[in-house]
Design a protein around this motif. Structure first.
Motif, PDB file in Angstrom:
ATOM      1  N   VAL A 218       0.864  -1.334   0.059  1.00 54.72           N
ATOM      2  CA  VAL A 218       0.095   0.133   0.036  1.00 54.72           C
ATOM      3  C   VAL A 218       0.788   1.191  -0.039  1.00 54.72           C
ATOM      4  O   VAL A 218       0.431   2.258  -0.554  1.00 54.72           O
ATOM      5  N   ARG A 219       2.130   1.286   0.677  1.00 54.33           N
ATOM      6  CA  ARG A 219       3.090   2.207   0.678  1.00 54.33           C
ATOM      7  C   ARG A 219       4.275   1.666   0.276  1.00 54.33           C
ATOM      8  O   ARG A 219       4.723   0.437   0.530  1.00 54.33           O
TER       9      ARG A 219
ATOM     10  N   TYR B 186      -4.639   7.230  -5.371  1.00 55.65           N
ATOM     11  CA  TYR B 186      -3.444   7.092  -5.054  1.00 55.65           C
ATOM     12  C   TYR B 186      -3.186   5.593  -4.724  1.00 55.65           C
ATOM     13  O   TYR B 186      -2.279   5.104  -4.351  1.00 55.65           O
TER      14      TYR B 186
ATOM     15  N   GLN C 222     -12.735  -3.494   2.941  1.00 58.23           N
ATOM     16  CA  GLN C 222     -11.988  -2.161   2.551  1.00 58.23           C
ATOM     17  C   GLN C 222     -13.122  -1.140   2.691  1.00 58.23           C
ATOM     18  O   GLN C 222     -13.052  -0.184   3.052  1.00 58.23           O
TER      19      GLN C 222
ATOM     20  N   THR D 171     -13.144  -1.103   7.351  1.00 53.72           N
ATOM     21  CA  THR D 171     -13.162   0.363   7.409  1.00 53.72           C
ATOM     22  C   THR D 171     -14.544   0.998   6.687  1.00 53.72           C
ATOM     23  O   THR D 171     -15.019   0.315   5.863  1.00 53.72           O
TER      24      THR D 171
ATOM     25  N   PRO E  61     -11.624   7.049   7.608  1.00 46.49           N
ATOM     26  CA  PRO E  61     -10.367   7.862   7.240  1.00 46.49           C
ATOM     27  C   PRO E  61     -10.844   8.940   6.345  1.00 46.49           C
ATOM     28  O   PRO E  61     -11.989   9.065   5.578  1.00 46.49           O
TER      29      PRO E  61
ATOM     30  N   GLN F 140      -8.226  11.452   5.075  1.00 45.89           N
ATOM     31  CA  GLN F 140      -7.079  11.467   3.965  1.00 45.89           C
ATOM     32  C   GLN F 140      -6.664  12.636   3.746  1.00 45.89           C
ATOM     33  O   GLN F 140      -5.506  13.117   3.786  1.00 45.89           O
TER      34      GLN F 140
ATOM     35  N   ARG G 221     -12.004  10.930  -3.859  1.00 45.42           N
ATOM     36  CA  ARG G 221     -12.754  10.397  -2.615  1.00 45.42           C
ATOM     37  C   ARG G 221     -14.152  10.643  -2.514  1.00 45.42           C
ATOM     38  O   ARG G 221     -14.701   9.818  -1.792  1.00 45.42           O
TER      39      ARG G 221
ATOM     40  N   ASP H 231      -7.611   7.790   9.098  1.00 45.32           N
ATOM     41  CA  ASP H 231      -6.176   7.834   8.306  1.00 45.32           C
ATOM     42  C   ASP H 231      -6.315   9.229   7.692  1.00 45.32           C
ATOM     43  O   ASP H 231      -7.140   9.689   7.039  1.00 45.32           O
TER      44      ASP H 231
ATOM     45  N   MET I 203      -3.317  11.209   4.829  1.00 44.87           N
ATOM     46  CA  MET I 203      -1.715  11.517   4.335  1.00 44.87           C
ATOM     47  C   MET I 203      -1.332  12.807   4.138  1.00 44.87           C
ATOM     48  O   MET I 203      -2.069  13.572   3.812  1.00 44.87           O
TER      49      MET I 203
ATOM     50  N   PHE J 258       0.455   9.365   7.439  1.00 43.79           N
ATOM     51  CA  PHE J 258       1.254   8.462   6.545  1.00 43.79           C
ATOM     52  C   PHE J 258       2.069   9.803   5.641  1.00 43.79           C
ATOM     53  O   PHE J 258       1.178  10.533   5.312  1.00 43.79           O
ATOM     54  N   LYS J 259       3.230   9.253   5.017  1.00 47.79           N
ATOM     55  CA  LYS J 259       3.619  10.133   3.894  1.00 47.79           C
ATOM     56  C   LYS J 259       3.086   9.585   2.588  1.00 47.79           C
ATOM     57  O   LYS J 259       3.093   8.372   2.521  1.00 47.79           O
ATOM     58  N   TYR J 260       2.330  10.335   1.514  1.00 46.03           N
ATOM     59  CA  TYR J 260       2.088   9.881   0.472  1.00 46.03           C
ATOM     60  C   TYR J 260       3.291   9.181  -0.181  1.00 46.03           C
ATOM     61  O   TYR J 260       4.279   9.699  -0.255  1.00 46.03           O
ATOM     62  N   SER J 261       2.821   7.951  -0.822  1.00 42.88           N
ATOM     63  CA  SER J 261       3.994   7.507  -1.733  1.00 42.88           C
ATOM     64  C   SER J 261       3.580   6.887  -2.992  1.00 42.88           C
ATOM     65  O   SER J 261       2.421   6.455  -2.947  1.00 42.88           O
TER      66      SER J 261
ATOM     67  N   ARG K  65       2.556   4.709  -6.126  1.00 41.45           N
ATOM     68  CA  ARG K  65       2.332   3.463  -6.228  1.00 41.45           C
ATOM     69  C   ARG K  65       2.294   3.245  -7.974  1.00 41.45           C
ATOM     70  O   ARG K  65       1.192   3.869  -8.405  1.00 41.45           O
TER      71      ARG K  65
END
Ligand code: SAH
Ligand code: SF4
Ligand code: F3S
Length: 440
Positions: free
Chosen positions: A51-52, A164, A202, A237, A264, A266, A278, A304, A306, A335-338, A340
């Motif tokens: 996921v990240r 994302y 999910q 979730t 979440p 986001q 979203r 959650d 990011m 979280f830091k966005y990464s 994918r």
């Protein structure tokens, strides 16, 4: 395949824990035995997450450390399972000669067939189909968790395609499981002494099934809370765009439904939420929070978020901090966005530098820690109902959770495990509460 010992390493989310439990039970029921020491195992399964960037790296470094395990045990079979396995397929076998087979989350039902094939013929296998039927229900015992609280998957996959997110690509399209299978699994967990169940998906709010009746998520909650030995029901979730009046009514009416929702958000900026696909605005999100708080007194809300989504400006980031201040989440995963590969966001312009992401994450976490601590301190002096899960990590004390999902440590006797006790809260910390039992 008798007398073989297996070891499962699980990374990623609760869904993966549940899947690892499925694998463990399938193996145990076919003569394998669990082995804690990886060096003594004949079969090693690594259930991975993609996921990240961070969980992906974790899987690679784990494999790196295991590289010479086959020197001491040439019979060893190693399988890469789960979301990273699904994403990378054959590539993983090229990169890691140690790996005998790769299996995606939708192929888990084939575990015995594949392992047997490898022991018999020593051929490497890639199983990454996405349209495969769900694995049949097995008896699950919460092998990887405590003996009080277990997971049940109610749906697989995701259709939301947030820009994302890799999950829809590696877990496939959404499908719900039959209520009968879910209820059978719940009855089994309860017969094994479990008292709390967490329903997993999910996007649990879009649960749907049709037999003689038409089921939605609320009717499923209703059926599960009817089970006699169940003390507490949780789920995760929920997607903010699908929060229904039905679900709010469940919080109002079902005593066994824990007073906690993981919702979440986001990002707090409407511009970023739109780029993320979203499907809600910050105003709509805040409206949902108000409705939840009106439906259930003291409901705990976690989320959650990011930082550093492509194009996120300082102003966008301020909207995130502002939303956090307005809501005051009980706790927050940040979280830091990464990037994918294969997701639309990976191709978006205006990527944010690592330095900016690190600094935004730090600012955000400092703010949230002060909110979490303040909320926990508000519980000092209160009496809370705790479901006792076992002995605490530090030893000596018992540990359990409140309906709001806060960890409470206290003195007690092991006979309390699996029961609800009333605890007076004496001290609050960032990650736990401490108290005294006042009634058993
Ligand atoms: N289905 C759940 C979450 C699944 S992934 C939901 O819809 O909320 C868990 C969390 O990982 C997400 O909520 C998000 O905050 C984070 N996440 C997902 N993709 C990410 C990415 N590319 N970079 C950073 N964080 C990500
Ligand atoms: Fe990913 Fe969005 Fe689906 Fe959650 S709802 S799994 S974030 S695509
Ligand atoms: Fe879970 Fe990670 Fe897969 S969060 S669904 S294990 S990509």
């Amino acid at each position: 395949m008798l007398n073989k010992r297996f070891h499962i390493k699980t990374m990623g989310c609760q869904m993966n824990e549940y899947d690892s439990d499925f694998l463990a039970q399938s193996l145990i029921q076919n003569g394998f035995s669990p082995e804690k020491d990886i060096h003594r195992a004949d079969l090693i399964l690594i259930n991975t997450c993609v996921v990240r960037a961070k969980p992906e790296q974790k899987a690679y470094s784990f494999l790196g450390r295991m590289a010479n395990l086959k020197e001491t045990n040439p019979e060893l079979v190693v399988g890469m399972i789960g979301c990273l396995a699904q994403m990378k397929g054959k590539e993983l076998m090229k990169r890691f000669p140690l790996v005998d087979f790769v299996m995606g989350p939708r192929e888990l039902g084939r575990i015995l067939e594949i392992v047997k094939d490898i022991y018999d013929r020593r051929q490497r296998v890639v199983a990454t189909g996405l349209s495969v039927a769900p694995p049949p229900p097995v008896k699950r015992t919460g092998y990887f968790r405590n003996q009080t609280s277990g997971f049940i998957s109610i749906m697989e996959g995701c259709n939301n395609f947030c820009s994302y997110c890799i999950v829809p690509y590696v877990r496939g399209r959404e499908y719900s499981r039959a209520p009968k299978d879910i209820l059978d699994e719940a009855r089994y967990l309860l017969s094994e002494g479990m008292r709390e169940i967490t329903l997993l998906g999910q996007n649990v709010n879009s649960y749907a099934w049709k037999d003689e009746n038409t089921w939605n998520f609320a009717s499923l909650l209703d059926a599960v809370t009817d089970l006699h030995d169940l003390h507490r029901l949780r789920f995760t979730t929920s997607h903010p765009k699908d929060l229904s009046e039905d679900l709010l009514a469940c919080f109002r009416n079902m005593d066994k439904l824990a007073g906690h929702i993981h919702l979440p958000f986001q990002a707090g900026s409407n511009r970023i939420l739109k780029l993320m696909h979203r499907g809600y605005t910050r105003e709509e999100y805040l409206e949902n929070i108000d409705k939840l708080r009106m439906s259930k007194d003291n409901i705990a809300i976690t989320s959650d978020v990011m930082v550093g989504f492509p194009g996120e400006t300082e102003e966008d980031f301020q909207f995130t901090l502002d939303l956090m201040q307005q809501v005051e989440f009980d706790s927050l995963f940040s979280f830091k966005y990464s990037d994918r590969d294969g997701t639309p966001a990976a191709k978006m312009p205006d990527k944010i530098s690592e330095g900016v992401k690190v600094s935004r994450l730090k600012r955000l976490q400092t703010l949230q820690n002060s909110i979490t601590l303040k909320k926990n301190r508000n519980l000092e002096g209160r009496q809370l109902t705790v479901l006792v899960e076992g002995t605490s990590k530090k030893g000596g004390q018992l540990t359990g959770r409140t309906g709001s999902n806060k960890v409470v440590n206290f003195d007690g006797n092991p006979g309390m495990v699996g029961t609800l006790v009333e605890v007076a809260i004496e001290a609050a910390y960032l990650n736990s509460l401490k108290g005294q039992v006042i009634e058993h």
